[in-house]
Design a protein around this motif. Structure first.
Motif, PDB file in Angstrom:
ATOM      1  N   LEU A   1      -9.708 -13.188   9.830  1.00  0.00           N
ATOM      2  CA  LEU A   1      -8.164 -13.014   9.939  1.00  0.00           C
ATOM      3  C   LEU A   1      -7.616 -12.949  11.313  1.00  0.00           C
ATOM      4  O   LEU A   1      -6.820 -13.166  11.752  1.00  0.00           O
ATOM      5  CB  LEU A   1      -8.131 -11.779   9.830  1.00  0.00           C
TER       6      LEU A   1
ATOM      7  N   LYS B   1      -1.843 -13.348   6.584  1.00  0.00           N
ATOM      8  CA  LYS B   1      -1.623 -11.924   7.654  1.00  0.00           C
ATOM      9  C   LYS B   1      -2.438 -10.840   7.943  1.00  0.00           C
ATOM     10  O   LYS B   1      -2.934 -10.322   6.509  1.00  0.00           O
ATOM     11  CB  LYS B   1       0.122 -11.641   6.838  1.00  0.00           C
ATOM     12  N   PHE B   2      -1.953  -9.844   8.781  1.00  0.00           N
ATOM     13  CA  PHE B   2      -2.893  -8.730   9.008  1.00  0.00           C
ATOM     14  C   PHE B   2      -1.520  -7.662   8.322  1.00  0.00           C
ATOM     15  O   PHE B   2      -0.893  -7.011   8.695  1.00  0.00           O
ATOM     16  CB  PHE B   2      -2.826  -8.396  10.150  1.00  0.00           C
ATOM     17  N   GLY B   3      -2.689  -7.279   7.519  1.00  0.00           N
ATOM     18  CA  GLY B   3      -1.371  -5.619   7.309  1.00  0.00           C
ATOM     19  C   GLY B   3      -2.348  -4.939   6.511  1.00  0.00           C
ATOM     20  O   GLY B   3      -1.426  -3.548   6.788  1.00  0.00           O
TER      21      GLY B   3
ATOM     22  N   GLY C   1      -6.550  -4.269   7.194  1.00  0.00           N
ATOM     23  CA  GLY C   1      -7.614  -4.022   7.911  1.00  0.00           C
ATOM     24  C   GLY C   1      -8.771  -3.720   7.093  1.00  0.00           C
ATOM     25  O   GLY C   1      -9.877  -4.377   7.825  1.00  0.00           O
TER      26      GLY C   1
ATOM     27  N   ALA D   1      -9.378  -4.359   3.733  1.00  0.00           N
ATOM     28  CA  ALA D   1      -9.247  -4.933   1.968  1.00  0.00           C
ATOM     29  C   ALA D   1      -8.669  -4.161   1.088  1.00  0.00           C
ATOM     30  O   ALA D   1      -9.125  -4.222   0.416  1.00  0.00           O
ATOM     31  CB  ALA D   1     -11.030  -5.117   2.464  1.00  0.00           C
ATOM     32  N   GLN D   2      -7.649  -3.311   1.421  1.00  0.00           N
ATOM     33  CA  GLN D   2      -6.875  -2.679   0.780  1.00  0.00           C
ATOM     34  C   GLN D   2      -5.649  -3.622   0.564  1.00  0.00           C
ATOM     35  O   GLN D   2      -4.807  -3.193  -0.812  1.00  0.00           O
ATOM     36  CB  GLN D   2      -6.772  -1.781   1.185  1.00  0.00           C
ATOM     37  N   CYS D   3      -4.886  -4.193   0.925  1.00  0.00           N
ATOM     38  CA  CYS D   3      -4.075  -4.920   0.977  1.00  0.00           C
ATOM     39  C   CYS D   3      -3.640  -6.235   0.332  1.00  0.00           C
ATOM     40  O   CYS D   3      -2.800  -6.830  -0.071  1.00  0.00           O
ATOM     41  CB  CYS D   3      -3.092  -4.655   2.274  1.00  0.00           C
ATOM     42  N   GLY D   4      -4.529  -7.491   1.095  1.00  0.00           N
ATOM     43  CA  GLY D   4      -4.676  -8.680   0.302  1.00  0.00           C
ATOM     44  C   GLY D   4      -3.781  -9.278   1.331  1.00  0.00           C
ATOM     45  O   GLY D   4      -3.696 -10.782   0.962  1.00  0.00           O
TER      46      GLY D   4
ATOM     47  N   CYS E   1      -4.470 -10.887   4.358  1.00  0.00           N
ATOM     48  CA  CYS E   1      -4.985 -11.460   4.841  1.00  0.00           C
ATOM     49  C   CYS E   1      -5.589 -12.190   3.292  1.00  0.00           C
ATOM     50  O   CYS E   1      -6.486 -13.293   4.391  1.00  0.00           O
ATOM     51  CB  CYS E   1      -5.899 -10.681   5.486  1.00  0.00           C
TER      52      CYS E   1
ATOM     53  N   ARG F   1     -11.278 -11.337   1.285  1.00  0.00           N
ATOM     54  CA  ARG F   1      -9.657 -10.655   1.777  1.00  0.00           C
ATOM     55  C   ARG F   1     -10.062 -11.301   3.282  1.00  0.00           C
ATOM     56  O   ARG F   1     -11.592 -10.585   4.225  1.00  0.00           O
ATOM     57  CB  ARG F   1      -9.740  -9.110   2.356  1.00  0.00           C
TER      58      ARG F   1
ATOM     59  N   CYS G   1     -10.100 -10.494   6.664  1.00  0.00           N
ATOM     60  CA  CYS G   1     -10.193  -8.949   7.279  1.00  0.00           C
ATOM     61  C   CYS G   1     -11.475  -8.182   7.309  1.00  0.00           C
ATOM     62  O   CYS G   1     -12.067  -7.657   7.953  1.00  0.00           O
ATOM     63  CB  CYS G   1      -8.882  -8.195   7.117  1.00  0.00           C
TER      64      CYS G   1
HETATM   65  S1  FES Z   1      -5.675  -6.598   6.121  1.00  0.00           S
HETATM   66 FE1  FES Z   1      -5.590  -5.969   4.142  1.00  0.00          FE
HETATM   67  S2  FES Z   1      -6.807  -6.984   3.059  1.00  0.00           S
HETATM   68 FE2  FES Z   1      -7.128  -7.784   5.127  1.00  0.00          FE
END
Ligand code: FES
Ligand code: FES
Lengths: 720, 153
Positions: B22, B35-37, B39, B41-44, B46, B56, B58
């Motif tokens: 990332l 994108k960074f959301g 860091g 592996a919870q939001c996707g 990235c 992911r 990140c």
């Molecule tokens: S930044 Fe959220 S899953 Fe990687």
């Protein structure tokens, strides 16, 4: 309606007065000596602060509001395109600078919030487009030697019956130099070609292709450093000392500096800054810190709720009617702190050279941000420039009364002392632990009914922190000790009653709190609409029927509820295994009703479907209204089912999306949105979809399980 | 210097081998579509493709990616990606847009593997991608539309 008065600093005074009928009188005085900009150029002729047209006929709409996904850039572009009869492909948008010409006419300062963007801009941007139209047709008429009234703009082209045609660009420069017409005529609603017809969003294409260079988070500049800050672990803690040796030796770290907000680590890249911060050894003094846990705090709130607070409302017989009531319903509710967690974490880039400063961020309260920045840097306001970027969500988080991240960026840049761009980045952990939450609240309500279900008396006590006390907005918004954002939705309850008594305890906690999409209505609607459901059940009356009976004098609300109930098939049984609940709430000038359908399996609920009806006045963009209702429902649903920020000895227990879960696609119901046709002035859509979803689901869950959920989130009760 | 194959091009990345992909993309290569959301592996936000699989970025140190084919939103081309872009526009999916690069990359991986996904397939493939604006109804509809167009072609 108030006459919108616009004072301009760059081009003199523009005064708009609403005249009789559709004609508007507009006086435009260019003050020659008032630091007038260079004359409008052929490249991009300026018609007024909101519209520029270049030689190729490209129309630039200057957007005074922050677009954080709610679609306001498209909305304002629609208004200008409408009056200009421009084609969607001719329109581009640009965010306005921070400048008093661009104030929110309902706030008196530049800022976006309270779902006011369309409401305050509806006349202003149509007038701006209409003025440009009239100037263009006049310029073309002069060149063509025909009467101006015979020149039309159609499909983005100037046309005359003789067959003469020209692009908008051909006469843009000449037109922009004409005096602004003294009378502006807006199109009649029956002639609208875009309003009410879902103008395509101006940002969808780029946002479907990676949003390159849209968000402040994505900015890179030569020589840029990234900063992350270690902030106190508890509110009110102060820095006693720190050891930065290991951090400074970490790869890429350019420096470690102490600022009033904590300790900032500056590095060549974000990852290196984050890694460097992990190596700081910090010694915090917690003497003056908030050290309560959530449980202890709510215990205090419960004790307070036993005592009278400041009187907010005492109408009719107050609470007296309860004593002789045939039935009494009583309930206590508890709501946790909530973080906004916009998808793009807070970030801001500053470039400061000692004499002036530029900022790049999704600025939502430009006037406040500007003032705080100037003060923090000790610079006159004209030395500050704010570049408003598209924001990756906000939900209230960027509308910040103390502009704290502007102040922090300024402190870092000042301490750093070199004219280098610095991007201050919040990690998700910084965001979730960073405060400015929806305040925690406790409500206690007691209601007495007669044998027919009529409300004889309603006693209501609210306990929680004020959002605006102690902020620059206090004088304006806190009256007699009452912050309206603590009580809105209860104090203005409109269900018929013989008496209502509401009082408020404003608590003192060091956790900073803020408006969160729909503000006070996030909790007040939940209480009111589940209470009404309980009252209907106590009276043995269908909950839709009961509401209609108690608000029969309000035809707009009645129409909304009837539409939602009708579309949801309320009068027919729910499908096998499904249970319906309903709620209706009025906020930000709009009324929304939602019918939620839930199913239960192994004691766990699934929200299967939501049918939503909304009355927001003229539906400028029906598809965007639907999108905002869908989004509001999803945002509210995630919070009521899953989310709470809790304190343990004063420290926040959650850190990221693992402990503070978001609604995911798996939890998203099927949603239907129906817009009530209206010719009233447009009102809010960004927030009003949120308040009804919690109570609608709670009421459906009651039908399904017999359980009344009165403290949130639902995970506390094992229901999800 | 670590050599990575990104969007079909060999790119030298001058960063610590433990750096997550990332940040190598965003800060070193200045490819900010990813994108960074969160860091963790919870939001996707990235999400990129590594050898065709949605991952992911990140949580992927660059040292482990040498020899793999990495595709980011900037390199998402071809019929599947184009059908998805068109469907995203047709359904007016994005609100703030910040999550959408990641949503699209997960959707590209899904349709490349499962050309006719059911709602359950979509849920399974997309549940790692958070959208705080809750555009999920439209994401689902747009994936079905894209699948329909690809099937008809
Ligand atoms: S930044 Fe959220 S899953 Fe990687
Ligand atoms: S569109 Fe805003 S987070 Fe998905």
């Amino acid at each position: 309606m108030n006459a919108p008065i616009l004072s301009t600093t760059r081009r003199g005074m523009l005064a708009l007065c609403v005249g009789a009928g559709t004609g508007l009188v507009l006086g435009f005085r260019v003050l020659e000596a008032a630091g007038k900009d260079a004359a409008p150029s052929a490249a991009n002729a300026e018609f007024n602060p909101f519209v520029r047209i270049d030689g190729a006929g490209k129309v630039t709409v200057i957007v005074k509001h922050l677009d954080k996904g709610q679609g306001v850039a498209t909305g304002l572009a629609t208004l200008v395109a409408e009056e200009l009869n421009a084609r969607p492909d001719q329109i581009v948008v640009e965010f306005a600078p921070s400048d008093s010409r661009y104030k929110n006419l309902l706030f008196g300062m530049q800022g976006t919030g309270g779902s006011t963007s369309m409401a305050n801009s509806f006349d202003q941007y149509r007038e701006a487009g209409a003025a440009a139209r009239q100037m263009l047709t006049e310029a073309a008429a002069a060149a063509w030697k025909v009467p101006a009234a015979e020149v039309k703009i159609e499909a983005g082209e100037l046309r005359h019956a003789s067959g003469k045609r020209a692009g908008l660009g051909e006469f843009a420069e000449a037109a922009s130099k004409l005096p602004v017409p003294s009378t502006i005529t807006l199109k009649k609603p029956e002639d609208w070609i875009y309003i009410g017809k879902s103008f395509p969003r101006v940002d969808v294409k780029t946002k479907s292709e990676g949003s390159v260079n849209l968000f402040a988070m994505d900015l890179h500049m030569d020589g840029m450093l990234v900063a992350v800050t270690a902030r106190p672990p508890k509110w009110g803690a102060t820095l006693r000392g720190f050891d930065a040796a290991a951090a400074k030796a970490s790869p890429g770290v350019a420096g470690v500096i102490e600022i009033p907000q904590g300790v900032a680590v500056l590095a060549a890249s974000t990852w290196q800054a984050i890694k460097g911060r992990e190596l700081l050894k910090l010694d915090w003094d917690e003497t003056g810190a908030e050290t309560r846990s959530s449980d202890a705090m709510f215990a205090e709130y419960r004790a307070l709720a036993e005592k009278p607070g400041i009187s907010v409302r005492n109408t009719g017989n107050g609470a007296k009617g309860i004593e002789g009531a045939a039935k009494i319903v009583e309930a206590t509710y508890e709501f946790p702190y909530l973080a906004h967690a916009p998808m793009e974490p807070i970030n801001i880039t500053i470039l400061y050279d000692g004499a002036s400063a530029q900022f790049w961020t999704g600025s939502q309260f430009q006037t406040v941000d500007h003032g705080v920045a100037a003060q923090a840097l000790g610079l006159p306001p004209e030395k500050i420039t704010i570049h408003t970027m598209w924001a990756g969500g906000s939900f209230g988080r960027r509308a910040i009364y103390d502009a704290h991240y502007f102040a922090e960026a300024a402190a870092i840049a000042k301490a750093w002392g070199k004219p280098q761009p610095i991007k201050l980045v919040y990690t998700r952990e910084d965001d979730i632990k960073g405060g400015y939450y929806r305040p925690a609240f406790l409500h206690k309500a007691r209601v007495g009914l007669d044998a027919d279900g009529n409300i004889l008396g309603w006693e209501h006590r609210i306990v929680g922190q004020s959002i605006l006390k102690g902020t620059p907005f206090e004088a304006m918004a806190v009256k007699n000790g009452i912050d309206d954002t603590s009580v809105e939705g209860v104090s203005n309850m409109t269900y018929a009653n013989a008496g209502m008594q509401v009082d408020l305890h404003t608590t003192d906690v060091k956790v900073p709190v803020l408006w969160w999409r729909s503000v006070g209505h996030t909790h007040t609607a939940y209480v009111m609409e589940t209470m009404i459901d309980e009252l209907a059940a106590a009276a043995g009356i269908d909950p839709v029927e009961y509401r209609l009976r108690l608000m029969k004098d309000d035809p707009r609300k009645v129409a909304v509820l009837k539409l939602a109930a009708d579309k949801a098939g309320w009068s027919t049984p729910a499908p096998e295994g499904r249970f319906r609940g309903v709620a209706l709430h009025h906020s930000f000038g709009s009324t929304v009703a939602e019918v939620a359908e839930v199913s239960v399996k192994d004691g766990k609920i699934t929200v299967e479907k939501v049918v939503c009806a909304v009355d927001c006045g003229v539906a400028v963009n029906p598809d965007n209204i639907a999108a905002q209702m869908e989004g509001g429902i999803g945002y509210g649903l995630g919070a009521i089912l899953h989310d709470a920020i809790t304190l343990k000895d004063g420290a926040v227990e959650q850190a990221n999306f693992d402990g503070y879960p978001s609604l995911r696609i798996t939890g998203m119901p099927v949603i239907e949105v129906h817009v009530v046709p209206s010719t009233e002035k447009p009102s809010g859509v960004g927030e009003p979809g949120v308040p009804p979803i919690g109570p609608a689901v709670a009421n459906a869950v009651f039908k399904a399980t017999g359980k009344r959920v009165r403290d949130l989130p639902f995970t506390k009760h094992g229901l999800v | 210097m670590i050599e990575l194959n990104i969007n079909g091009t060999a790119r030298g990345v001058d960063a610590d081998p433990a750096t997550p992909l990332l940040w190598a993309l965003r800060d070193t290569l200045k490819m900010t579509g990813t994108k960074f959301g969160c860091g963790i592996a919870q939001c996707g936000a990235c999400t990129v493709l590594v050898d065709g699989m949605a991952v992911r970025s990140c949580q992927q140190p660059i040292e482990g990616l040498v020899g793999s084919e990495i595709t980011t939103i900037e390199g998402a081309k071809g019929p599947v990606a184009e059908a998805l872009h068109a469907a995203w526009v047709e359904h007016q999916v994005p609100q703030c847009g910040y999550c959408q690069s990641g949503q699209l990359m997960s959707a590209v991986a899904l349709l490349s593997d499962t050309p006719k996904p059911t709602d359950a397939d979509i849920d399974a493939a997309m549940q790692g991608n958070i959208c705080r604006c809750a555009t999920y109804v439209r994401i689902r509809a747009a994936i079905h539309t894209a699948a329909g167009k690809l099937g008809a072609a």
